[in-house]
Design a protein around this motif. Structure first.
Motif, PDB file in Angstrom:
ATOM      1  N   ASP A  75       0.846  -1.190   0.000  1.00 15.79           N
ATOM      2  CA  ASP A  75       0.000   0.000   0.000  1.00 15.79           C
ATOM      3  C   ASP A  75       0.880   1.238   0.000  1.00 15.79           C
ATOM      4  OD1 ASP A  75      -2.129   1.812   0.341  1.00 15.79           O
ATOM      5  OD2 ASP A  75      -1.994   1.661   2.525  1.00 15.79           O
ATOM      6  N   ILE A  76       0.934   1.911  -1.145  1.00 15.18           N
ATOM      7  CA  ILE A  76       1.771   3.113  -1.257  1.00 15.18           C
ATOM      8  C   ILE A  76       0.914   4.265  -1.775  1.00 15.18           C
ATOM      9  CG2 ILE A  76       3.851   4.129  -2.250  1.00 15.18           C
ATOM     10  CD1 ILE A  76       5.025   1.352  -2.441  1.00 15.18           C
ATOM     11  N   PRO A  77       0.286   5.014  -0.863  1.00 13.88           N
ATOM     12  CA  PRO A  77      -0.506   6.166  -1.289  1.00 13.88           C
ATOM     13  C   PRO A  77       0.401   7.310  -1.714  1.00 13.88           C
ATOM     14  CG  PRO A  77      -0.416   6.079   1.101  1.00 13.88           C
ATOM     15  CD  PRO A  77       0.311   4.854   0.602  1.00 13.88           C
ATOM     16  N   PRO A  78      -0.119   8.260  -2.486  1.00  9.95           N
ATOM     17  CA  PRO A  78       0.703   9.423  -2.850  1.00  9.95           C
ATOM     18  C   PRO A  78       1.064  10.240  -1.618  1.00  9.95           C
ATOM     19  CG  PRO A  78      -1.584   9.748  -3.513  1.00  9.95           C
ATOM     20  CD  PRO A  78      -1.469   8.327  -3.065  1.00  9.95           C
ATOM     21  N   ILE A  79       2.234  10.814  -1.646  1.00  9.98           N
ATOM     22  CA  ILE A  79       2.634  11.706  -0.559  1.00  9.98           C
ATOM     23  C   ILE A  79       1.768  12.966  -0.641  1.00  9.98           C
ATOM     24  CG2 ILE A  79       4.516  13.142   0.320  1.00  9.98           C
ATOM     25  CD1 ILE A  79       6.432  10.927  -0.559  1.00  9.98           C
ATOM     26  N   PRO A  80       1.142  13.361   0.461  1.00  8.16           N
ATOM     27  CA  PRO A  80       0.179  14.471   0.396  1.00  8.16           C
ATOM     28  C   PRO A  80       0.825  15.777  -0.036  1.00  8.16           C
ATOM     29  CG  PRO A  80       0.681  13.902   2.683  1.00  8.16           C
ATOM     30  CD  PRO A  80       1.294  12.840   1.827  1.00  8.16           C
ATOM     31  N   GLY A  81       0.127  16.481  -0.909  1.00  6.53           N
ATOM     32  CA  GLY A  81       0.588  17.799  -1.306  1.00  6.53           C
ATOM     33  C   GLY A  81       0.229  18.824  -0.249  1.00  6.53           C
ATOM     34  N   ASN A  82       0.725  20.004  -0.415  1.00 10.86           N
ATOM     35  CA  ASN A  82       0.438  21.062   0.547  1.00 10.86           C
ATOM     36  C   ASN A  82      -0.998  21.557   0.415  1.00 10.86           C
ATOM     37  OD1 ASN A  82       2.970  21.063   1.715  1.00 10.86           O
ATOM     38  ND2 ASN A  82       3.770  22.653   0.356  1.00 10.86           N
ATOM     39  N   MET A  83      -1.637  21.766   1.547  1.00  9.61           N
ATOM     40  CA  MET A  83      -2.921  22.448   1.544  1.00  9.61           C
ATOM     41  C   MET A  83      -2.672  23.924   1.245  1.00  9.61           C
ATOM     42  SD  MET A  83      -4.995  20.950   4.839  1.00  9.61           S
ATOM     43  CE  MET A  83      -3.760  21.555   6.002  1.00  9.61           C
ATOM     44  N   SER A  84      -3.607  24.506   0.543  1.00  7.82           N
ATOM     45  CA  SER A  84      -3.504  25.945   0.299  1.00  7.82           C
ATOM     46  C   SER A  84      -4.910  26.524   0.308  1.00  7.82           C
ATOM     47  CB  SER A  84      -2.835  26.233  -1.044  1.00  7.82           C
ATOM     48  OG  SER A  84      -3.603  25.714  -2.113  1.00  7.82           O
ATOM     49  N   LEU A  85      -5.010  27.771   0.636  1.00  6.43           N
ATOM     50  CA  LEU A  85      -6.278  28.472   0.532  1.00  6.43           C
ATOM     51  C   LEU A  85      -6.074  29.643  -0.414  1.00  6.43           C
ATOM     52  CD1 LEU A  85      -7.950  28.656   4.073  1.00  6.43           C
ATOM     53  CD2 LEU A  85      -8.573  27.253   2.125  1.00  6.43           C
ATOM     54  N   GLU A  86      -6.505  29.438  -1.654  1.00  6.37           N
ATOM     55  CA  GLU A  86      -6.327  30.486  -2.657  1.00  6.37           C
ATOM     56  C   GLU A  86      -7.439  31.519  -2.512  1.00  6.37           C
ATOM     57  OE1 GLU A  86      -3.650  30.663  -4.439  1.00  6.37           O
ATOM     58  OE2 GLU A  86      -2.929  28.752  -3.644  1.00  6.37           O
ATOM     59  N   VAL A  87      -7.523  32.095  -1.330  1.00 10.88           N
ATOM     60  CA  VAL A  87      -8.527  33.121  -1.079  1.00 10.88           C
ATOM     61  C   VAL A  87      -7.837  34.350  -0.513  1.00 10.88           C
ATOM     62  CG1 VAL A  87     -10.350  31.432  -0.642  1.00 10.88           C
ATOM     63  CG2 VAL A  87      -9.010  32.288   1.270  1.00 10.88           C
ATOM     64  N   GLN A  88      -8.453  35.472  -0.776  1.00 12.50           N
ATOM     65  CA  GLN A  88      -7.993  36.722  -0.192  1.00 12.50           C
ATOM     66  C   GLN A  88      -8.773  36.971   1.108  1.00 12.50           C
ATOM     67  OE1 GLN A  88      -5.579  39.057  -1.753  1.00 12.50           O
ATOM     68  NE2 GLN A  88      -5.163  37.039  -2.642  1.00 12.50           N
ATOM     69  N   VAL A  89      -8.090  37.564   2.077  1.00 14.56           N
ATOM     70  CA  VAL A  89      -8.735  37.887   3.347  1.00 14.56           C
ATOM     71  C   VAL A  89      -8.920  39.395   3.422  1.00 14.56           C
ATOM     72  CG1 VAL A  89      -8.535  37.817   5.861  1.00 14.56           C
ATOM     73  CG2 VAL A  89      -7.709  35.892   4.482  1.00 14.56           C
ATOM     74  N   LYS A  90     -10.146  39.783   3.737  1.00 15.22           N
ATOM     75  CA  LYS A  90     -10.427  41.212   3.888  1.00 15.22           C
ATOM     76  C   LYS A  90      -9.998  41.627   5.280  1.00 15.22           C
ATOM     77  CE  LYS A  90     -14.107  44.648   3.494  1.00 15.22           C
ATOM     78  NZ  LYS A  90     -15.566  44.879   3.312  1.00 15.22           N
ATOM     79  N   ASN A  91      -8.850  42.266   5.331  1.00 14.02           N
ATOM     80  CA  ASN A  91      -8.254  42.689   6.598  1.00 14.02           C
ATOM     81  C   ASN A  91      -8.388  44.206   6.693  1.00 14.02           C
ATOM     82  OD1 ASN A  91      -6.814  42.739   8.969  1.00 14.02           O
ATOM     83  ND2 ASN A  91      -4.821  42.697   7.962  1.00 14.02           N
TER      84      ASN A  91
END
Length: 401
Positions: free
Chosen positions: A326-342
């Motif tokens: 059992d060799i699953p893919p190594i997980p990629g990075n999570m990202s949030l391609e959203v802008q935050v209204k600061n």
């Protein structure tokens, strides 16, 4: 029009518009009542018997809240609600456990649903003025409205994290879905998150990270999936061409019946072991620090894993069916391609939340390569796997405990 009311354990009362009821009652949707959401996780968590049907209804419910939040037109709302409801109709038996087989045999994954939508929903969508191609585009992520159910902060993920945590009892899937939806805005520049929703967005990322090893990639679930996949492959070796097309449209119960009554003795034995929970055990369970990461980056296909399993078995002196790789893919990075209204400016989410980098590092550390076998072969299979896969033995750290 009077909506139908469904009592859901996660969201409470869920309304289904009368015009959508024919889709809810269709054979393709009703089949999802008999497909477990979490595949073989019930072997770990006895309560994890919830279904794709429940999840689909929950996703539709959250999609409706999002549509109202974004002020979408009635027509756009209808399209999104339908896409959310039927987005999982492409799943095979035991959900993601059968996905590698579907990809190997058909070259598609579960959200490639164009054929099913055309055949089973075309006449139901026509009176609603909904194009099957638009529904498929929303599900696949290629439509302007796809972000609601197929994006970084989508309602599909919100529902399954909440639902999976509820039914497994794992205390990691806490997501404040309503707060998150209330603080998301669709703009000409894309999705914008109000700064009041930062904590809710972080809780979703944390839930994804913590649920991964404890539920989605728990080693017992993975062993169950590998045993199931081998049982199907052995079963198909005794079936005429096109046998998998029938298997792929089965629900969980129908599929297990086929396997337990297969002409293949290996398929019957493996299905019987799954049914009675006589599972294979871990011979090797290695992290990235023990392997050449480049060799496993994208994971291995079933065909390649079975080839290596045969080589390990030959060296260990057992049968190929007695070794699972059992060799699953190594997980990629999570990202949030959203802008935050600061306040009065828009900034990237990663600039606001330093936790993202830490969570991605944690995901990398969670990855495991597994080699499983019968208890009596664990040592010889471990030695053979270490040699063939070039696995370093972990450094032992003696402690007082």
């Amino acid at each position: 029009m009077n909506p139908k009311i469904i009592k859901d354990p996660v969201h409470g009362y869920v309304e289904v518009d009368e015009e959508i009821l024919p889709l809810l009652d269709s054979p393709a949707m009703q089949r999802l009542r008999y497909i477990r959401q979490l595949g073989f996780s019930y072997l770990v968590y006895p309560g994890a018997n919830h279904t794709r049907f429940e999840h689909s209804v929950g996703t539709m419910h959250l999609a409706g809240i999002a549509c109202r939040q974004f002020g979408l037109s009635k027509e756009d709302c209808r399209l999104v609600l339908i896409a959310a409801l039927i987005h999982d109709i492409g799943h095979g038996p035991f959900s993601h456990a059968s996905e590698p087989l579907i990809e190997a045999y058909f070259g598609r994954i579960h959200d490639d649903i164009a054929g099913i939508v055309e055949a089973q929903f075309g006449t139901l969508l026509e009176p609603l003025g909904i194009s099957p191609s638009d529904v498929c585009a929303v599900v696949k992520g290629s439509h302007p409205l796809s972000g609601i159910i197929h994006g970084d902060l989508d309602v599909d993920r919100m529902d399954y994290l909440l639902r999976d945590a509820y039914y497994t009892g794992a205390p990691y899937g806490t997501v404040d879905a309503h707060r998150l939806i209330r603080n998301i805005h669709m703009t000409a520049e894309g999705v914008v998150l109000d700064e009041n929703g930062i904590n809710a967005a972080e809780s979703l990322l944390i839930a994804r990270t913590l649920m991964r090893p404890s539920v989605y990639y728990h080693h017992v679930s993975r062993i169950g999936e590998c045993m199931f996949q081998l049982s199907v492959l052995d079963h198909l070796s005794t079936e005429p061409a096109g046998g998998f097309e029938r298997i792929s449209t089965c629900d969980d119960g129908e599929c297990m019946h086929e396997l337990k009554n297969s002409k293949s003795p290996h398929a019957r034995e493996m299905a019987g072991r799954l049914y009675s929970r006589q599972l294979y055990k871990r011979a090797v369970y290695a992290g990235q620090d023990q392997v050449n990461v480049a060799a496993f980056q994208t994971g291995w296909s079933i065909e390649r894993a079975r080839k290596i399993a045969g080589e390990i078995a030959e060296m260990a002196g057992c049968q190929a069916a007695e070794v699972l790789v059992d060799i699953p893919p190594i997980p990629g990075n999570m990202s949030l391609e959203v802008q935050v209204k600061n306040r009065h400016t828009l900034v990237g989410f990663s600039e606001i939340s330093p936790r993202l980098q830490t969570l991605n590092q944690t995901r990398q550390e969670q990855w495991r390569l597994g080699v499983y076998t019968l208890p009596k072969y664990r040592e010889v299979v471990a030695d053979a796997a270490a040699e063939i896969l070039h696995i370093k033995k972990p450094t032992r750290q003696d402690t007082l405990f």
